[in-house]
Design a protein around this motif. Structure first.
Motif, PDB file in Angstrom:
ATOM      1  N   SER A 116       8.469  14.500  -0.220  1.00  0.00           N
ATOM      2  CA  SER A 116       7.183  14.616   0.482  1.00  0.00           C
ATOM      3  C   SER A 116       6.204  15.507  -0.278  1.00  0.00           C
ATOM      4  CB  SER A 116       7.387  15.220   1.878  1.00  0.00           C
ATOM      5  OG  SER A 116       8.170  14.385   2.682  1.00  0.00           O
TER       6      SER A 116
ATOM      7  N   THR B 110      10.592   9.900   0.371  1.00  0.00           N
ATOM      8  CA  THR B 110       9.140   9.908   0.520  1.00  0.00           C
ATOM      9  C   THR B 110       8.492  10.027  -0.854  1.00  0.00           C
ATOM     10  OG1 THR B 110       9.351  10.969   2.684  1.00  0.00           O
ATOM     11  CG2 THR B 110       7.191  11.048   1.652  1.00  0.00           C
TER      12      THR B 110
ATOM     13  N   THR C 101       7.388   0.636   4.782  1.00  0.00           N
ATOM     14  CA  THR C 101       6.494  -0.068   5.702  1.00  0.00           C
ATOM     15  C   THR C 101       6.363  -1.545   5.359  1.00  0.00           C
ATOM     16  OG1 THR C 101       5.221   1.961   6.055  1.00  0.00           O
ATOM     17  CG2 THR C 101       4.151  -0.104   6.653  1.00  0.00           C
TER      18      THR C 101
ATOM     19  N   ARG D  79       8.408  10.686   5.574  1.00  0.00           N
ATOM     20  CA  ARG D  79       8.725   9.445   6.283  1.00  0.00           C
ATOM     21  C   ARG D  79       9.542   9.689   7.539  1.00  0.00           C
ATOM     22  NH1 ARG D  79      13.894   8.337   7.391  1.00  0.00           N
ATOM     23  NH2 ARG D  79      13.446   6.098   7.335  1.00  0.00           N
TER      24      ARG D  79
ATOM     25  N   GLN E 251      -2.963   4.623  -2.653  1.00  0.00           N
ATOM     26  CA  GLN E 251      -3.737   5.225  -1.568  1.00  0.00           C
ATOM     27  C   GLN E 251      -3.846   6.738  -1.764  1.00  0.00           C
ATOM     28  OE1 GLN E 251      -4.752   2.910   1.314  1.00  0.00           O
ATOM     29  NE2 GLN E 251      -4.440   1.859  -0.630  1.00  0.00           N
TER      30      GLN E 251
ATOM     31  N   SER F 285       8.613  -0.353  -0.558  1.00  0.00           N
ATOM     32  CA  SER F 285       7.892   0.398   0.458  1.00  0.00           C
ATOM     33  C   SER F 285       8.637   0.226   1.775  1.00  0.00           C
ATOM     34  CB  SER F 285       6.466  -0.149   0.597  1.00  0.00           C
ATOM     35  OG  SER F 285       5.917   0.201   1.851  1.00  0.00           O
TER      36      SER F 285
ATOM     37  N   TYR G 246       0.846  -1.197   0.000  1.00  0.00           N
ATOM     38  CA  TYR G 246       0.000   0.000   0.000  1.00  0.00           C
ATOM     39  C   TYR G 246       0.884   1.251   0.000  1.00  0.00           C
ATOM     40  CZ  TYR G 246      -3.487  -3.476   1.197  1.00  0.00           C
ATOM     41  OH  TYR G 246      -4.297  -4.577   1.173  1.00  0.00           O
ATOM     42  N   LEU G 247       0.695   2.106  -1.001  1.00  0.00           N
ATOM     43  CA  LEU G 247       1.533   3.300  -1.159  1.00  0.00           C
ATOM     44  C   LEU G 247       0.687   4.495  -1.593  1.00  0.00           C
ATOM     45  CD1 LEU G 247       4.602   1.800  -3.076  1.00  0.00           C
ATOM     46  CD2 LEU G 247       4.686   2.857  -0.814  1.00  0.00           C
TER      47      LEU G 247
ATOM     48  N   SER H  33       4.073   8.267   1.726  1.00  0.00           N
ATOM     49  CA  SER H  33       4.624   6.978   2.151  1.00  0.00           C
ATOM     50  C   SER H  33       6.151   6.981   2.070  1.00  0.00           C
ATOM     51  CB  SER H  33       4.103   5.845   1.257  1.00  0.00           C
ATOM     52  OG  SER H  33       2.719   5.665   1.398  1.00  0.00           O
TER      53      SER H  33
ATOM     54  N   VAL I 120      -2.495   9.340   3.398  1.00  0.00           N
ATOM     55  CA  VAL I 120      -1.384   8.744   4.145  1.00  0.00           C
ATOM     56  C   VAL I 120      -1.041   9.643   5.327  1.00  0.00           C
ATOM     57  CG1 VAL I 120       1.052   8.055   4.096  1.00  0.00           C
ATOM     58  CG2 VAL I 120      -0.403   7.591   2.113  1.00  0.00           C
ATOM     59  N   ASN I 121      -1.167   9.125   6.529  1.00  0.00           N
ATOM     60  CA  ASN I 121      -0.681   9.816   7.734  1.00  0.00           C
ATOM     61  C   ASN I 121      -1.081  11.282   7.824  1.00  0.00           C
ATOM     62  OD1 ASN I 121       0.545   7.423   8.505  1.00  0.00           O
ATOM     63  ND2 ASN I 121       2.479   7.940   7.523  1.00  0.00           N
TER      64      ASN I 121
END
Length: 221
Positions: free
Chosen positions: A174, A54, A85, A144, A117, A83, A34-35, A39, A120-121
Motif C-alpha cells: 500500500s 496492493t 477489481t 485492498r 490512475q 487487477s 484501471y490501476l 489498487s 484510488v479510494n
C-alpha cells in the motif's frame, strides 16, 4: 446492363467486406484495466492459487515502459499480475524484478490495456517525497483489505518507517502518503493487525532500487 450492375454490386460488396470485416467476425477491443497506487492486485502462484496485495504506485520507467511497484514478498519474477477489481479482464502485467532484501517488486504492465490512475479510494499521489517521516507526522494509506486509514508516524530512518497506520494481510505494498506526497510503502505489521505498529520501506530506497534495474528510474503518473 443487368450483367454490368450485378458485377458492380459484387465489387462494392467485396470492398465493404474487406474494409469492415465479414458479418459476425468483428472483434471488440480488449476492455481496459484501471490501476493506481492503492489498487488491489492478485499475483498468480500457479493452479488456483494467488496472493492478494496492493499496488504502491504506477508510472513510467525512464526507458518508456509502464511499470508499478509493490512489496517484494508479494511475488517473484515471471508471475502474472491481475487487477483484483478487473480480474475478469485478464492479465494486467508480470513481475519482472523482486528484491527480498529490500522487499520491493516491480511489475511491467501492458500499456495497451492498463490505464494508470493518480487517485484510488481516497488517496491521490501527485509527487514523491524521499525525506524520512517521523513523529508527529500523520501518514495515510489505501490498501485492498482495510481501505483508507491514517495514523501517527513514530519514527523513520533513511530506509524504513514505523507508524500507527492500520494494516493487515493484503495491505502489503500500500502507498504511504502525507497529503498527496508518496513517502513509502507498507511491508508488514508487528504483533496484531491494526494494533501493533505498521512498518514499511521509505520511497527513497525503493526508487534507488528501480534505478539499478533495466528501467533506469521511475516517474509516477
Amino acid at each position: 446492363m443487368k450483367k454490368k450492375l450485378t458485377v458492380l454490386l459484387a465489387v462494392l460488396a467485396a470492398t465493404v467486406l474487406a474494409g469492415w470485416g465479414a458479418p459476425g467476425t468483428a472483434t471488440a477491443a480488449p476492455a481496459k484495466i484501471y490501476l493506481g497506487g492503492g489498487s488491489g492486485i492478485l499475483v498468480l502462484k500457479g493452479g488456483n492459487s494467488a496472493s492478494a496485495c496492493t499496488l504502491t504506485t504506477i508510472g513510467h520507467a525512464k526507458t518508456g515502459e509502464l511499470i508499478g511497484i509493490t512489496a517484494g514478498h508479494c511475488g517473484k519474477p515471471g508471475q502474472v499480475v491481475l487487477s483484483e477489481t478487473y480480474s475478469d479482464r485478464g492479465q494486467a502485467g508480470v513481475i519482472t524484478y523482486s528484491n527480498a532484501k529490500d522487499d520491493v517488486a516491480i511489475i511491467q504492465f501492458d500499456k495497451s490495456r492498463v490505464v494508470p490512475q493518480r487517485s484510488v479510494n481516497g488517496v491521490t499521489i501527485r509527487s514523491i517525497d524521499t525525506r524520512p517521516i517521523g513523529f508527529p507526522t500523520i501518514a495515510c494509506k489505501t490498501g485492498r483489505t482495510t481501505g483508507n486509514t491514517c495514523g501517527i508516524a513514530w519514527f523513520s530512518d533513511g530506509d524504513v518507517h514505523f507508524s500507527q497506520i492500520c494494516v493487515i494481510e493484503g495491505d502489503s505494498g500500500s502507498p504511504v502518503v502525507v497529503g498527496d506526497r508518496l513517502v513509502g510503502m507498507v511491508n508488514a505489521y508487528y504483533f496484531l493487525g491494526c494494533i501493533g505498529p505498521e512498518t514499511g520501506t521509505n520511497i527513497g530506497p525503493v526508487l534507488n532500487y528501480v534505478k539499478t534495474t533495466k528501467y533506469k528510474g521511475f516517474t509516477p503518473i
